[in-house]
Motif scaffolding. Structure first.
Motif: not given
Length: 175
Positions: A79-96
């Protein structure tokens, strides 16, 4: 033939050959390259998008079949500059790692969380079972989805997750 659909919240109408796959329509006609094209056999799941909120492999859907439907790609998660929680989760938990499967995984996770806001590990693994990740071993992907489930508003001062249609993916798609 001319087709119209909602793409990441914006109405799009384009001329397309009837045989064009949705993955090619998204990438080549609309220029949204977040949707990846991988195996040519519908086995890998890198091309997953949401059609009316449900994950579909866009390499198995003709663009003409998507006419009149609501399509959401990875570009439509934030949502603009606000990541979806799924995107944030992939960043926080190194999901990629390499990131090739990531857009499809994120969209599948978003659909799962929309249906079940608190899935267990088995439900997450079942949801992503149609997608292949060659890098992570899936443990970090599962942790990423669990993070998103525990943080439905993300970490951006409570602004919340993106709603479909909040941010059209490109200027071209707004029209």
């Amino acid at each position: 033939m001319q087709i119209s659909m909602r793409m990441n919240g914006g109405e799009v109408t384009r001329d397309v050959e009837p045989r064009v796959l949705l993955v090619h329509y998204i990438r080549d006609v609309l220029g949204l390259t977040g949707t990846h094209w991988g195996c040519d056999t519908s086995n890998c799941g890198t091309c997953v998008v949401l059609m009316d909120g449900e994950p579909v492999k866009s390499c198995t859907v003709l663009a003409a079949m998507a006419a009149g439907h609501d399509i959401r790609t990875v570009e439509g998660l934030a949502n603009g500059a606000t990541l979806d929680p799924v995107q944030q989760g992939f960043m926080e938990e190194h999901g990629l790692q390499c990131g090739f499967c990531t857009p499809g995984m994120m969209l599948t996770a978003r659909a799962l969380l929309d249906r079940n806001p608190d899935p267990d590990d088995a439900e997450i693994r079942q949801a992503i079972s149609g997608q292949i990740c060659r890098c992570t071993g899936y443990a970090t992907i599962v942790r990423s989805v669990k993070w998103a489930a525990k943080n439905p508003l993300g970490t951006d001062s409570g602004t919340g997750a993106a709603e479909p249609g909040d941010t059209p993916a490109t200027e071209d798609v707004k029209a």
